[in-house]
Design an enzyme around this catalytic site. Structure first.
Site, PDB file in Angstrom:
ATOM      1  N   ILE A  89       0.823  -1.212   0.000  1.00 32.80           N
ATOM      2  CA  ILE A  89       0.000   0.000   0.000  1.00 32.80           C
ATOM      3  C   ILE A  89       0.857   1.261   0.000  1.00 32.80           C
ATOM      4  CG2 ILE A  89      -1.999  -1.147   1.038  1.00 32.80           C
ATOM      5  CD1 ILE A  89      -1.221  -0.042   3.745  1.00 32.80           C
ATOM      6  N   HIS A 105      -4.381  -4.134  -3.042  1.00 32.26           N
ATOM      7  CA  HIS A 105      -4.819  -3.958  -1.650  1.00 32.26           C
ATOM      8  C   HIS A 105      -4.989  -2.489  -1.282  1.00 32.26           C
ATOM      9  CE1 HIS A 105      -3.235  -8.246  -0.513  1.00 32.26           C
ATOM     10  NE2 HIS A 105      -4.375  -8.268  -1.158  1.00 32.26           N
ATOM     11  N   CYS A 116     -20.234   8.152  -0.634  1.00 28.88           N
ATOM     12  CA  CYS A 116     -20.393   8.142  -2.101  1.00 28.88           C
ATOM     13  C   CYS A 116     -19.507   7.097  -2.780  1.00 28.88           C
ATOM     14  CB  CYS A 116     -20.109   9.527  -2.678  1.00 28.88           C
ATOM     15  SG  CYS A 116     -18.360  10.004  -2.691  1.00 28.88           S
ATOM     16  N   CYS A 135     -18.188  14.567  -2.166  1.00 29.00           N
ATOM     17  CA  CYS A 135     -19.584  14.778  -1.752  1.00 29.00           C
ATOM     18  C   CYS A 135     -19.712  15.598  -0.477  1.00 29.00           C
ATOM     19  CB  CYS A 135     -20.300  13.438  -1.585  1.00 29.00           C
ATOM     20  SG  CYS A 135     -19.816  12.525  -0.110  1.00 29.00           S
ATOM     21  N   GLY A 171       9.066 -11.274  -3.354  1.00 27.47           N
ATOM     22  CA  GLY A 171       8.893 -10.883  -1.961  1.00 27.47           C
ATOM     23  C   GLY A 171       7.509 -11.106  -1.393  1.00 27.47           C
ATOM     24  N   THR A 172       6.858 -12.189  -1.802  1.00 26.20           N
ATOM     25  CA  THR A 172       5.554 -12.481  -1.212  1.00 26.20           C
ATOM     26  C   THR A 172       5.588 -13.838  -0.504  1.00 26.20           C
ATOM     27  OG1 THR A 172       4.351 -13.747  -2.883  1.00 26.20           O
ATOM     28  CG2 THR A 172       4.588 -11.390  -3.271  1.00 26.20           C
ATOM     29  N   SER A 173       4.807 -13.938   0.550  1.00 24.87           N
ATOM     30  CA  SER A 173       4.821 -15.141   1.380  1.00 24.87           C
ATOM     31  C   SER A 173       4.028 -16.281   0.758  1.00 24.87           C
ATOM     32  CB  SER A 173       4.212 -14.824   2.743  1.00 24.87           C
ATOM     33  OG  SER A 173       2.846 -14.466   2.570  1.00 24.87           O
ATOM     34  N   LEU A 198      13.141 -14.097  -0.337  1.00 23.77           N
ATOM     35  CA  LEU A 198      14.183 -14.255   0.667  1.00 23.77           C
ATOM     36  C   LEU A 198      14.288 -15.703   1.129  1.00 23.77           C
ATOM     37  CD1 LEU A 198      16.240 -12.530   2.136  1.00 23.77           C
ATOM     38  CD2 LEU A 198      14.502 -12.014   3.863  1.00 23.77           C
TER      39      LEU A 198
END
Ligand code: ZN
Length: 230
Positions: A89, A105, A116, A135, A171-173, A198
């Site tokens: 993020i 995400h 809105c 809004c 780099g994702t689990s 890693l």
């Protein structure tokens, strides 16, 4: 050659961005269920706002690393044939120069209005309940996909996976779906699959090739290989 790259917490961690897997399942001292679920927001909106406000401010203290820069270099060469899908993020890909990035995400630098549903670029705090730029209702929440919510851009992501010649996970689990299923989706449509991580992940065995090490070293080396081959 069409390439889809998925990036996860590991690539940001090397820039010093904390992740909730760092210490005993805590995310800067908070349990995930206390700051990253819609139920937590309904129960304690100010706790959740302060948590994300602090993380938004902390972006100023981190910089993109060699892996982010290498992916921006790859985009310069491949153009629309590269799509970066990130679970992160933060804005480190953009600050490195990437523009073809989907934040599945959500983003710290965005707020979504519960009235809105409009999404607005957001750099300030939310804890003081500012009005929605669209809004006027003071009902903005972090534009972050929490546990139990549906990630953004899934249609575009699956179309890109179906068209991909190469899928690379960085780099994702491999623990969080639907992203953990992308490797099988891409492979089913004929893509070669490469994991840069890693350590071994929960889905390592599903990849054609796995390389272990720091993203800041593995990604520039892989990008160099791709560019030489072209
Ligand atoms: Zn609104």
């Amino acid at each position: 050659m069409k390439v889809v790259v998925l990036t996860g917490a590991g690539i940001s961690a090397e820039s010093g961005v904390p992740t909730f897997r760092d210490a005993d399942g805590l995310w800067e001292g908070h349990r995930v269920e206390d700051v990253a679920t819609p139920e937590a927001y309904d129960a304690q909106p100010f706790v959740v706002h302060r948590f994300y406000d602090a993380r938004r401010k902390a972006l100023a203290a981190v910089e993109p690393n060699a892996a982010h820069h290498a992916l921006a270099r790859l985009e310069e060469a491949l153009g629309d044939d590269l799509l970066v899908v990130t679970q992160n993020i933060d804005d480190l890909h953009e600050r490195a120069g990437s523009s073809r990035v989907l934040h599945m995400h959500g983003e710290l630098l965005s707020a979504v209005c519960r009235s809105c549903r409009g999404r607005s670029r957001w750099e300030r705090d939310l804890v003081d309940l500012p009005p929605c730029p669209r809004c006027g209702t003071p009902d903005l929440r972090p534009d972050v996909v929490w546990f139990g919510e549906i990630p953004y851009e899934m249609d575009r992501i699956y179309l890109a996976l179906e068209a991909a010649d190469l899928f690379v996970s960085i780099g994702t689990s491999g623990a969080v779906y639907p992203a953990a299923g992308f490797v099988q989706q891409a492979a089913a449509y004929g893509a070669r699959t490469l994991e840069l991580n890693l350590q071994t992940s929960e889905v390592t065995t599903l990849f054609d090739e796995t390389r272990q090490g720091l993203a800041g070293e593995l990604v520039p080396a892989w990008v160099d290989e791709v560019l030489v081959r072209r």
